[in-house]
Write a protein that holds these residues in place. Structure first.
Motif, short mmCIF file in Angstrom:
data_model
loop_
_atom_site.label_atom_id
_atom_site.label_comp_id
_atom_site.label_asym_id
_atom_site.label_seq_id
_atom_site.Cartn_x
_atom_site.Cartn_y
_atom_site.Cartn_z
N THR A 1 0.84 -1.19 0.00
CA THR A 1 0.00 0.00 0.00
C THR A 1 0.87 1.24 0.00
O THR A 1 1.83 1.33 0.79
CB THR A 1 -0.91 0.03 1.24
OG1 THR A 1 -1.61 -1.22 1.35
CG2 THR A 1 -1.92 1.16 1.15
N ASN B 1 1.39 5.45 0.45
CA ASN B 1 0.95 6.35 1.51
C ASN B 1 0.32 7.61 0.94
O ASN B 1 0.26 8.64 1.62
CB ASN B 1 2.14 6.72 2.42
CG ASN B 1 1.69 7.08 3.83
OD1 ASN B 1 0.69 6.57 4.32
ND2 ASN B 1 2.43 7.98 4.47
N LYS C 1 -4.31 5.84 -2.56
CA LYS C 1 -4.23 4.52 -1.95
C LYS C 1 -4.22 3.39 -2.98
O LYS C 1 -5.13 2.57 -3.06
CB LYS C 1 -5.38 4.32 -0.97
CG LYS C 1 -5.28 5.12 0.31
CD LYS C 1 -4.06 4.71 1.13
CE LYS C 1 -3.96 5.55 2.41
NZ LYS C 1 -2.71 5.29 3.14
N ASN D 1 -6.88 0.79 -7.53
CA ASN D 1 -7.21 1.99 -6.78
C ASN D 1 -8.61 2.42 -7.21
O ASN D 1 -9.35 1.61 -7.78
CB ASN D 1 -6.15 3.10 -6.98
CG ASN D 1 -5.94 3.45 -8.44
OD1 ASN D 1 -6.87 3.38 -9.25
ND2 ASN D 1 -4.72 3.82 -8.79
#
Length: 207
Positions: free
Chosen positions: A105, A107, A111, A138
């Motif tokens: 993932t 930051n 996301k 996403n």
């Protein structure tokens, strides 16, 4: 007969000593709260590897880590977080293998999440291999492949044949589906490039 008994006794003694030595060499050490941090020559935090519990095999020089969390940093800020059910770290060669529900993932607000069954990392290099049901998604795209190669320095992911891609525009409610031999995803510029050597097709989508 006396010499025979003495000889048998010595054989048993030697064999028992060998057995005890092997057991000693194969001792596994339990480690609570495993933490490994790597810094650059100028003190910049590069990454950290954490696990609530691990086992270290002294003979094989392998750490077996439970729930593993890896954090990558840039200018002391977290850029990527990797989670996995378990992992193994070959200490003398610095090779890390992650297994089970592997997720990467970023930051950022968008996301972007990457999922895979397995993840292989040669720590001395900046290249990573994701294997088994690799998915990148996403709020805009969904891209899947059986295998992918991540170059962290270039922030580029190469998805190997076959590749399936779906793009959805939430505002215009448009959906695009594309199948390709290979696809490249630029993590920094949020760009997807499709290539097909046989059909000589190159498609580029930017959002």
């Amino acid at each position: 007969n006396l010499y025979r008994y003495i000889f048998l006794f010595l054989l048993l003694l030697i064999s028992s000593c060998n057995t005890n030595t092997n057991k000693t060499n194969d001792i596994n050490l339990k480690i609570k709260s495993f933490r490994m941090n790597q810094y650059s020559s100028n003190g910049e935090h590069l990454y950290s590897i954490n696990s609530p519990e691990s086992t270290f095999n002294q003979k094989a020089q392998i750490y077996k880590l439970d729930r593993t969390i890896i954090k990558f940093f840039q200018k002391d800020k977290i850029t990527y977080i990797i989670n996995a059910d378990n992992s193994s770290l070959l200490n003398n060669k610095k090779i890390l293998k992650l297994f089970g529900n592997v997720t990467i993932t970023d930051n950022e607000d968008s996301k972007t999440i990457i999922k895979a069954e397995k993840f292989f990392w040669d720590i001395n290099k900046s290249n990573f291999v994701l294997d088994g049901n690799v998915v990148l998604e996403n709020k805009y795209i969904f891209l899947s492949s059986s295998k992918a190669f991540l170059n962290k320095e270039a922030d580029l992911i190469e998805f190997f044949n076959p590749v399936k891609y779906k793009y959805s525009n939430i505002v215009n409610r448009e959906i695009y589906n594309i199948s390709s031999e290979n696809a490249y995803y630029d993590l920094k510029n949020k760009t997807v490039i499709f290539k097909s050597n046989k059909e000589r097709v190159k498609t580029k989508i930017t959002y």
